[in-house]
Design a protein around this motif. Structure first.
Motif, short mmCIF file in Angstrom:
data_model
loop_
_atom_site.label_atom_id
_atom_site.label_comp_id
_atom_site.label_asym_id
_atom_site.label_seq_id
_atom_site.Cartn_x
_atom_site.Cartn_y
_atom_site.Cartn_z
N GLY A 260 66.95 64.14 -28.73
CA GLY A 260 67.15 63.15 -29.87
C GLY A 260 68.49 63.01 -30.41
O GLY A 260 69.63 63.73 -30.14
N LYS A 261 68.87 62.31 -31.40
CA LYS A 261 70.26 61.96 -32.04
C LYS A 261 70.80 63.02 -32.59
O LYS A 261 71.95 62.92 -32.71
N VAL A 262 69.94 63.68 -33.15
CA VAL A 262 70.39 64.91 -33.97
C VAL A 262 70.59 66.09 -33.29
O VAL A 262 70.84 67.45 -33.81
N GLY A 263 70.41 66.21 -31.91
CA GLY A 263 70.32 67.39 -31.15
C GLY A 263 71.82 67.80 -30.71
O GLY A 263 72.72 66.95 -31.18
N VAL A 264 72.06 69.29 -30.26
CA VAL A 264 73.23 69.83 -29.98
C VAL A 264 73.74 69.19 -28.42
O VAL A 264 72.98 69.76 -27.71
N PHE A 265 74.56 68.27 -28.26
CA PHE A 265 74.74 67.73 -26.83
C PHE A 265 75.30 68.89 -25.98
O PHE A 265 76.44 69.47 -26.59
N ARG A 266 74.84 68.82 -24.86
CA ARG A 266 75.75 69.67 -23.88
C ARG A 266 76.86 69.06 -23.23
O ARG A 266 76.86 67.82 -23.23
N PRO A 267 77.99 69.47 -22.35
CA PRO A 267 78.75 68.93 -21.76
C PRO A 267 77.93 68.11 -20.52
O PRO A 267 77.27 68.76 -19.99
N ILE A 268 78.77 66.93 -20.35
CA ILE A 268 78.33 66.12 -19.26
C ILE A 268 78.76 66.75 -17.91
O ILE A 268 79.70 67.77 -17.76
N MET A 269 78.39 66.42 -16.75
CA MET A 269 78.72 67.09 -15.39
C MET A 269 80.16 67.23 -15.21
O MET A 269 80.84 68.11 -14.76
N PRO A 270 80.95 66.01 -15.57
CA PRO A 270 82.66 66.09 -15.06
C PRO A 270 83.09 67.35 -16.08
O PRO A 270 84.04 67.83 -15.56
N GLU A 271 82.54 67.33 -17.30
CA GLU A 271 82.94 68.44 -18.40
C GLU A 271 82.70 69.85 -17.79
O GLU A 271 83.57 70.81 -17.85
N VAL A 272 81.32 69.95 -17.21
CA VAL A 272 81.06 71.15 -16.59
C VAL A 272 81.96 71.71 -15.67
O VAL A 272 82.45 72.69 -15.50
N LEU A 273 82.17 70.62 -14.52
CA LEU A 273 83.35 70.95 -13.67
C LEU A 273 84.59 71.46 -13.89
O LEU A 273 84.97 72.46 -13.51
N GLN A 274 84.96 70.87 -15.13
CA GLN A 274 86.43 71.45 -15.57
C GLN A 274 86.16 72.82 -16.27
O GLN A 274 86.84 73.42 -16.14
N LYS A 275 85.09 72.81 -16.92
CA LYS A 275 84.74 74.06 -18.08
C LYS A 275 84.77 75.32 -16.96
O LYS A 275 85.29 76.51 -17.27
N HIS A 276 83.91 75.40 -16.04
CA HIS A 276 83.89 76.33 -14.88
C HIS A 276 84.94 76.36 -13.83
O HIS A 276 84.81 77.40 -12.88
N GLY A 277 86.11 75.50 -13.88
CA GLY A 277 87.10 75.70 -12.97
C GLY A 277 86.80 75.41 -11.40
O GLY A 277 87.37 75.98 -10.32
N ILE A 278 85.74 74.28 -11.15
CA ILE A 278 85.47 74.20 -9.74
C ILE A 278 85.98 72.65 -9.67
O ILE A 278 85.63 72.41 -8.51
N ALA A 279 86.55 72.00 -10.73
CA ALA A 279 87.08 70.73 -10.35
C ALA A 279 87.85 70.52 -9.05
O ALA A 279 87.72 69.46 -8.27
#
Length: 370
Positions: A260-279
């Motif tokens: 829904g529009k009021v939900g807490v959004f998670r990072p999208i996949m490119p952001e996930v790769l950067q966040k976990h350092g596997i880019a």
């Protein structure tokens, strides 16, 4: 008095399939000259009968060494309009299979498998269908399975019929060999000699030897791939754990639909790769836009490379690698060390590394401990 050889196919498969844990529970009934209606040909690990002689269904999957399930044998096809003839043919098929199970010479060395038994059944069933096709033929009325197996002309007619395949000739040859070794007095009819059929040996279609340089190139390729991944194994593991949340790594549009529009959004996949350092792993990737779905495909690629590497280095078969578990490398002591009175080791323990449960190792262990 000469003791009759009761070495049988299912006994050898049972020992391979269950080892010491199943003795007394998964074992089939011992051989008898004429099996009764309650004779058990196969039991599972708990001792439940899955193939009883008089039943219309025989399931030999408990003795299957592969993870792939076998077709269950069923005796319910109506070959002819006469139920009496159908029952007679099925009794003959069952008895021939029984002889093949308990008196096949190849079963002594474990060459015959449950899968081969199914192939025998398919061929015998085709012969029964061939018999049914002759039902209206006035020249050969009321022939049965035993008649075909004991008549060279009938067998040649079957093997030349359109329902027969080259594999049927191979199975017929094997069946006749076992039946002839058993003898006409024992089985109730005189089977043909397979040499009378003049069967031509099929040419082997083996793959030519693969040059060793190809194996070496593949090893180098896979080794480099795994070495790069190994540095990021914990990072990849963390992403997999996070992806238990179905919105994690998903596109914004997908998350809006899910949360829904009021939900807490998670990072999208490119952001996930950067966040976990596997880019850095994907800098030279052919994938232009990395999504949650493409990440799952990439994980499958990793599994494939690891599996192929195991094949190359261990020589394990497909089902053996499929049975490997997490943390599967284990040490097994096949013989204890010999120590003298002063504590000096005279003969060190023999230890082998185990990466999977294989039938080869089961037999090796039994030979050592037996």
């Amino acid at each position: 008095m000469i003791k009759e050889n009761n070495s049988h196919l299912l006994g050898s498969m049972y020992l391979k399939g269950f080892g010491n844990n199943g003795i007394g529970r998964g074992e089939p009934d011992p051989y008898v000259e004429k099996p009764g209606s309650d004779f058990v040909l196969c039991r599972d690990a708990e001792g439940n009968a899955t193939a009883v002689y008089s039943n219309s269904v025989w399931d030999f999957n408990p003795y299957r060494l592969s993870n792939k399930r076998l077709t269950i044998i069923t005796f319910d096809e109506e070959f002819t309009p006469s139920q009496e003839i159908n029952n007679k043919i099925y009794k003959q098929i069952k008895y021939v299979l029984y002889i093949l199970i308990y008196h096949n010479p190849s079963s002594k060395s474990g060459k015959t498998s449950a899968g081969t038994l199914i192939q025998y059944f398919y061929t015998l069933r085709k012969i029964a269908r061939f018999v049914a096709l002759q039902f209206d033929n006035k020249l050969v009325q009321e022939i049965d399975l035993n008649d075909v197996l004991s008549n060279v002309s009938y067998l040649k007619a079957f093997l030349n019929h359109e329902i027969s395949t080259p594999n049927d000739a191979k199975q017929v040859s094997a069946v006749l060999e076992v039946l002839n070794q058993r003898g006409a007095k024992k089985i109730g009819f005189a089977p043909c000699n397979k040499t009378e059929l003049e069967l031509e040996r099929q040419k082997d279609k083996q793959h030519p030897v693969i040059p060793s340089r190809i194996y070496i190139e593949m090893m180098n390729l896979f080794d480099g791939y795994i070495d790069r991944l190994y540095l990021y194994q914990e990072n990849i593991k963390d992403i997999i754990i996070e992806m238990a949340d179905r919105s994690y790594g998903a596109a914004i549009a997908t998350q809006q639909h899910q949360l829904g529009k009021v939900g807490v959004f998670r990072p999208i996949m490119p952001e996930v790769l950067q966040k976990h350092g596997i880019a850095p792993l994907f800098e030279r990737s052919r994938v232009k836009e990395f999504t949650r779905a493409s990440f799952v495909v990439w994980l499958k690629e990793i599994q494939y490379v690891c599996k192929m590497t195991m094949h190359l280095y261990t020589g394990m078969r497909d089902q053996e690698t499929a049975r490997t578990m997490h943390g599967c490398i284990d040490e097994y002591e096949v013989s204890k060390s010999i120590v003298d009175e002063t504590g000096d080791v005279l003969d060190p323990a023999r230890i082998v590394n185990i990466v999977s449960t294989t039938t080869k190792f089961t037999g090796y262990k039994k030979a050592l401990l037996g």
